[in-house]
Design an enzyme around this catalytic site. Sequence first.
Site, short mmCIF file in Angstrom:
data_model
loop_
_atom_site.label_atom_id
_atom_site.label_comp_id
_atom_site.label_asym_id
_atom_site.label_seq_id
_atom_site.Cartn_x
_atom_site.Cartn_y
_atom_site.Cartn_z
N ARG A 1 2.40 -19.17 -30.25
CA ARG A 1 2.50 -20.43 -29.69
C ARG A 1 1.49 -20.69 -28.71
O ARG A 1 1.03 -19.60 -27.92
CB ARG A 1 3.78 -20.82 -28.85
N ILE A 2 0.60 -21.90 -28.95
CA ILE A 2 -0.54 -22.36 -28.07
C ILE A 2 0.06 -22.63 -26.71
O ILE A 2 0.99 -23.38 -26.51
CB ILE A 2 -1.14 -23.29 -28.55
N THR B 1 -6.62 -17.44 -21.40
CA THR B 1 -7.01 -18.59 -20.56
C THR B 1 -6.41 -19.96 -21.25
O THR B 1 -5.96 -19.83 -22.43
CB THR B 1 -8.42 -18.84 -20.49
N ASP C 1 -8.09 -18.39 -27.57
CA ASP C 1 -8.78 -17.43 -27.93
C ASP C 1 -10.21 -17.12 -27.03
O ASP C 1 -11.13 -16.52 -27.85
CB ASP C 1 -8.92 -17.12 -29.47
N ASN D 1 2.99 -4.42 -32.70
CA ASN D 1 2.29 -4.22 -31.72
C ASN D 1 3.10 -4.17 -30.47
O ASN D 1 2.95 -3.10 -29.39
CB ASN D 1 1.31 -5.30 -31.28
N ASN E 1 -3.65 -10.79 -24.54
CA ASN E 1 -3.19 -11.32 -26.17
C ASN E 1 -4.11 -10.34 -26.91
O ASN E 1 -4.97 -9.91 -26.53
CB ASN E 1 -3.71 -12.67 -26.32
N HIS F 1 -5.86 -10.49 -30.94
CA HIS F 1 -6.20 -11.49 -31.53
C HIS F 1 -6.85 -10.71 -33.05
O HIS F 1 -7.62 -9.89 -32.81
CB HIS F 1 -7.34 -12.45 -31.14
N GLU G 1 -5.08 -1.94 -34.19
CA GLU G 1 -4.61 -2.66 -33.10
C GLU G 1 -3.63 -1.67 -32.55
O GLU G 1 -3.29 -1.79 -31.23
CB GLU G 1 -3.81 -3.88 -33.60
N1 LIG Z 1 -3.83 -21.16 -24.25
C1 LIG Z 1 -3.67 -20.40 -25.05
N2 LIG Z 1 -2.42 -20.04 -25.54
C2 LIG Z 1 -2.36 -18.93 -26.47
C3 LIG Z 1 -3.42 -18.06 -26.77
C4 LIG Z 1 -4.92 -18.35 -25.89
O1 LIG Z 1 -5.68 -17.61 -25.87
N3 LIG Z 1 -4.68 -19.23 -25.10
N4 LIG Z 1 -3.43 -16.96 -27.68
C5 LIG Z 1 -2.57 -17.02 -28.61
C6 LIG Z 1 -2.61 -16.06 -29.73
N5 LIG Z 1 -3.23 -16.79 -30.75
C7 LIG Z 1 -4.16 -16.06 -31.33
O2 LIG Z 1 -4.69 -14.83 -31.03
C8 LIG Z 1 -2.77 -17.96 -31.59
C9 LIG Z 1 -1.42 -18.26 -31.49
C10 LIG Z 1 -1.09 -19.28 -32.25
C11 LIG Z 1 -1.88 -20.34 -32.62
C12 LIG Z 1 -1.34 -21.68 -33.06
O3 LIG Z 1 -2.10 -22.50 -33.89
N6 LIG Z 1 -0.08 -21.74 -33.13
C13 LIG Z 1 0.71 -22.98 -33.63
C14 LIG Z 1 1.94 -22.89 -34.33
C15 LIG Z 1 1.78 -21.74 -35.44
C16 LIG Z 1 3.01 -21.35 -36.02
O4 LIG Z 1 4.16 -21.51 -35.24
O5 LIG Z 1 3.02 -20.31 -36.88
C17 LIG Z 1 1.10 -23.84 -32.32
O6 LIG Z 1 1.29 -23.52 -31.22
O7 LIG Z 1 1.15 -25.20 -32.70
C18 LIG Z 1 -3.13 -19.96 -32.70
C19 LIG Z 1 -3.61 -18.92 -32.05
C20 LIG Z 1 -1.27 -17.26 -27.94
N7 LIG Z 1 -1.40 -18.58 -27.25
N1 LIG Z 2 -3.02 -15.24 -32.98
C1 LIG Z 2 -2.03 -14.12 -32.65
C2 LIG Z 2 -2.05 -13.46 -34.14
O1 LIG Z 2 -2.34 -13.65 -35.02
N2 LIG Z 2 -1.89 -12.00 -33.73
C3 LIG Z 2 -1.71 -11.15 -34.89
O2 LIG Z 2 -0.46 -11.17 -35.29
C4 LIG Z 2 -0.04 -9.94 -35.77
C5 LIG Z 2 1.47 -9.75 -35.16
O3 LIG Z 2 1.90 -8.47 -35.76
P1 LIG Z 2 3.06 -7.67 -34.69
O4 LIG Z 2 4.06 -8.85 -34.69
O5 LIG Z 2 3.44 -6.76 -35.91
O6 LIG Z 2 2.43 -7.04 -33.59
C6 LIG Z 2 -1.17 -8.87 -35.40
O7 LIG Z 2 -2.10 -8.63 -36.31
C7 LIG Z 2 -1.99 -9.72 -34.23
O8 LIG Z 2 -3.27 -9.36 -33.94
#
Ligand SMILES: Nc1nc2c(c(=O)[nH]1)N[C@@H](CN(C=O)c1ccc(C(=O)N[C@@H](CCC(=O)O)C(=O)O)cc1)CN2
Ligand SMILES: NCC(=O)N[C@@H]1O[C@H](COP(=O)([O-])[O-])[C@@H](O)[C@H]1O
Length: 211
Positions: free
Chosen positions: A94-95, A144, A148, A14, A110, A112, A177
């Site tokens: 990362r959250i 936020t 998500d 992306n 972001n 998703h 995407e």
């Molecule tokens: N506060 C927020 N942080 C993040 C958001 C958000 O909307 N609010 N979007 C995410 C992106 N995301 C889904 O789109 C997402 C990324 C990571 C995780 C998660 O569970 N991460 C774990 C570690 C996972 C790993 O390292 O493989 C963690 O952080 O403990 C859930 C959803 C980006 N951040």
């Molecule tokens: N929760 C966040 C998440 O899962 N994002 C997803 O990870 C892939 C990243 O691909 P990329 O590194 O090739 O852009 C994409 O499919 C994106 O939607």
Amino acid sequence: MKSIVILISGRGSNMEAIVRACAAEEWPARIAAVISNRPDAAGLEFAAQHGIATAVVDHKVFSGERRREEFDAALRGVIDGFAPDLVVLAGFMRILTPAFTAHYVGRMLNIHPSLLPAFTGLHTHARALEMGCKFVGATVHFVTAELDHGAIVAQAVAPVLADDDEASVSARVLKLEHQMYPAAVRWFVGGRLAQEGGRVRQLDGVSQSFS
Ligand SMILES: Nc1nc2c(c(=O)[nH]1)N[C@@H](CN(C=O)c1ccc(C(=O)N[C@@H](CCC(=O)O)C(=O)O)cc1)CN2
Ligand SMILES: NCC(=O)N[C@@H]1O[C@H](COP(=O)([O-])[O-])[C@@H](O)[C@H]1O
């Protein structure tokens, strides 16, 4: 000229789509930096090869009870060194803490891989297939504190086919995407969309769905 910082954790396809669109379409913006929480993120090489500054803030370096807050503070320091008008999460895994998301409110997007509000979190396509969903997709949203749940900017939808598995569904959605995310970023830097409270204000001509 707006400044964009992109955060990745891995492949960065992306991010690559956004970099290519920014160059090809002559956006009123530049990609100031690509930053990863993983030193081995393949996307870092693409960015460096295209003359974009790169940085790593390795989340594994931080330990202890406040490791998430300390990681976020270090990440914020690196990001703000590039004075971004927009922070783009592109496969960033990362959250983020409430303090971090508050600092970038209204200027962090972001993508998703689901049709939010369905399937927040991880493993979205596998969960959709498990539930028997007939459509899958992706959502661009403002970021936020609540994971998500930010205001939705655009969504892409694709059918689930009889012989689909997680890989085939992921590939179909990823193609969408790569169309949707660059368009959303371009609208933002062009001043054609903004977050207003819990909603998104979009000016005319902004497509909100892709398929
Ligand atoms: N506060 C927020 N942080 C993040 C958001 C958000 O909307 N609010 N979007 C995410 C992106 N995301 C889904 O789109 C997402 C990324 C990571 C995780 C998660 O569970 N991460 C774990 C570690 C996972 C790993 O390292 O493989 C963690 O952080 O403990 C859930 C959803 C980006 N951040
Ligand atoms: N929760 C966040 C998440 O899962 N994002 C997803 O990870 C892939 C990243 O691909 P990329 O590194 O090739 O852009 C994409 O499919 C994106 O939607």
